[in-house]
Design a protein around this motif. Structure first.
Motif, PDB file in Angstrom:
ATOM      1  N   UNK A   1       1.149  -1.020  -0.117  1.00 46.65           N
ATOM      2  CA  UNK A   1      -0.096  -0.194   0.081  1.00 46.65           C
ATOM      3  C   UNK A   1       0.712   1.426   0.270  1.00 46.65           C
ATOM      4  N   UNK A   2       0.176   2.311  -0.150  1.00 39.42           N
ATOM      5  CA  UNK A   2       0.786   3.948  -0.730  1.00 39.42           C
ATOM      6  C   UNK A   2       0.123   5.106   0.046  1.00 39.42           C
ATOM      7  N   UNK A   3       0.712   4.930   1.061  1.00 38.87           N
ATOM      8  CA  UNK A   3       0.128   6.822   2.083  1.00 38.87           C
ATOM      9  C   UNK A   3       1.086   8.196   1.497  1.00 38.87           C
ATOM     10  N   UNK A   4       0.487   9.018   2.472  1.00 39.40           N
ATOM     11  CA  UNK A   4       0.812  10.182   2.445  1.00 39.40           C
ATOM     12  C   UNK A   4       0.947  10.867   3.843  1.00 39.40           C
ATOM     13  N   UNK A   5       1.765  12.000   3.807  1.00 42.94           N
ATOM     14  CA  UNK A   5       1.627  12.954   4.701  1.00 42.94           C
ATOM     15  C   UNK A   5       2.290  14.130   4.946  1.00 42.94           C
ATOM     16  N   UNK A   6       1.894  14.936   5.045  1.00 42.45           N
ATOM     17  CA  UNK A   6       2.467  16.570   4.470  1.00 42.45           C
ATOM     18  C   UNK A   6       3.293  17.288   5.724  1.00 42.45           C
ATOM     19  N   UNK A   7       4.169  17.640   5.459  1.00 40.33           N
ATOM     20  CA  UNK A   7       5.611  18.014   6.435  1.00 40.33           C
ATOM     21  C   UNK A   7       4.545  18.366   7.495  1.00 40.33           C
ATOM     22  N   UNK A   8       3.575  19.600   7.697  1.00 39.12           N
ATOM     23  CA  UNK A   8       3.157  20.570   8.317  1.00 39.12           C
ATOM     24  C   UNK A   8       2.022  19.857   9.335  1.00 39.12           C
ATOM     25  N   UNK A   9       2.005  18.602   9.000  1.00 34.00           N
ATOM     26  CA  UNK A   9       0.718  17.844   9.598  1.00 34.00           C
ATOM     27  C   UNK A   9       1.258  16.226  10.861  1.00 34.00           C
ATOM     28  N   UNK A  10       0.453  15.356  10.824  1.00 31.12           N
ATOM     29  CA  UNK A  10       0.548  14.558  11.674  1.00 31.12           C
ATOM     30  C   UNK A  10      -0.213  13.465  11.560  1.00 31.12           C
ATOM     31  N   UNK A  11      -0.451  12.493  11.861  1.00 28.22           N
ATOM     32  CA  UNK A  11      -0.978  11.180  12.038  1.00 28.22           C
ATOM     33  C   UNK A  11      -1.533  11.253  13.533  1.00 28.22           C
ATOM     34  N   UNK A  12      -3.505  10.598  13.869  1.00 30.54           N
ATOM     35  CA  UNK A  12      -3.399   9.787  15.080  1.00 30.54           C
ATOM     36  C   UNK A  12      -3.090   8.412  15.696  1.00 30.54           C
ATOM     37  N   UNK A  13      -2.706   7.829  16.399  1.00 25.75           N
ATOM     38  CA  UNK A  13      -1.817   6.948  16.663  1.00 25.75           C
ATOM     39  C   UNK A  13      -2.514   6.068  15.971  1.00 25.75           C
ATOM     40  N   UNK A  14      -3.819   5.424  15.363  1.00 23.63           N
ATOM     41  CA  UNK A  14      -4.422   4.327  15.097  1.00 23.63           C
ATOM     42  C   UNK A  14      -4.617   4.446  13.525  1.00 23.63           C
ATOM     43  N   UNK A  15      -4.073   5.921  12.523  1.00 25.61           N
ATOM     44  CA  UNK A  15      -4.503   6.295  11.010  1.00 25.61           C
ATOM     45  C   UNK A  15      -4.129   5.424  10.202  1.00 25.61           C
ATOM     46  N   UNK A  16      -2.679   4.292  10.417  1.00 20.93           N
ATOM     47  CA  UNK A  16      -2.247   3.482   9.881  1.00 20.93           C
ATOM     48  C   UNK A  16      -3.237   2.524  10.026  1.00 20.93           C
ATOM     49  N   UNK A  17      -3.803   1.826  11.376  1.00 19.77           N
ATOM     50  CA  UNK A  17      -4.233   0.574  11.706  1.00 19.77           C
ATOM     51  C   UNK A  17      -5.788   0.853  11.076  1.00 19.77           C
ATOM     52  N   UNK A  18      -6.734   1.807  11.180  1.00 21.23           N
ATOM     53  CA  UNK A  18      -7.591   2.172  10.915  1.00 21.23           C
ATOM     54  C   UNK A  18      -7.800   1.139   9.132  1.00 21.23           C
ATOM     55  N   UNK A  19      -6.970   2.169   8.472  1.00 14.96           N
ATOM     56  CA  UNK A  19      -6.938   2.188   7.345  1.00 14.96           C
ATOM     57  C   UNK A  19      -6.165   0.804   6.630  1.00 14.96           C
TER      58      UNK A  19
END
Length: 215
Positions: free
Chosen positions: A87-105
């Protein structure tokens, strides 16, 4: 590695040395740990490389690539080509993930194997009056960020990103062209879980772009 790696995360950066650690830290704190992070420096001049290279020695899941400035679309495309995950996903340099972001997706994709790509699921962080951006389809008006496509929330099968040809190098909102094009040939769905934290208020963010700058 290519046979077992689940997720490649693409993080383009341009002169965000003062912010990027927040994004990287949020990736390292994920409950889902089978990932690689490709940080692609798009011609920065602020010395961001000096902060990132030591991290690649501490965490071998982090990779650093640098290039001459090409813009966010081409930078994401390079990350797609270089990624090794299913899988491919992204994050912008000024943002952030919630701790379960990858898990739920990841779990959503596992339980919906017919789906090729998902997007959406954003928590907007910042004043409401700054949550309005130029409409890519009608530069004479503004729309709320909740109505927008956001490239950083895309999560999908790498083969689909490759087959699609990736993002076109448009000056503004390449995702507004890319996602509808994906929908023509692949199964694309919007997800509701707001685990992508989108920060608002920077002078060089999309929210600060004026209509005449998109032409």
């Amino acid at each position: 590695m290519k046979n077992t790696l689940k997720i490649s995360i693409i993080l383009p950066v341009y002169n965000r040395r003062h912010l990027i650690s927040r994004a990287i830290d949020s990736v390292q704190r994920q409950t889902f740990e089978n990932w690689e992070l490709l940080i692609i420096d798009d011609g920065s001049t602020d010395g961001v490389k000096e902060d990132i290279l030591p991290l690649t020695e501490i965490d071998n899941r982090i990779r650093f690539l640098s290039q001459r400035r090409t813009g966010p679309a081409e930078t994401r495309n390079r990350g797609i080509r270089k990624g090794s995950g299913f899988y491919i996903t992204f994050i912008d340099s000024d943002d952030q993930y919630h701790r379960d972001h990858l898990q739920v997706r990841y779990e959503f994709m596992q339980t919906h194997p017919h789906v090729d790509v998902i997007h959406g699921g954003v928590a907007l962080i910042g004043p409401e009056e700054k949550q309005w951006v130029v409409d890519a389809n009608d530069p004479g008006r503004k729309i709320h960020l909740s109505e927008c496509y956001m490239a950083a929330t895309l999560f999908g099968k790498r083969d689909v990103f490759i087959q699609s040809g990736g993002f076109k190098p448009l000056r503004y909102s390449a995702e507004s062209e890319f996602i509808p094009r994906l929908e023509e040939n692949f199964q694309v769905e919007v997800v509701p879980f707001p685990t992508y934290c989108y920060h608002i208020g920077l002078s060089d963010s999309i929210c600060a772009i004026k209509a005449n700058e998109t032409n």
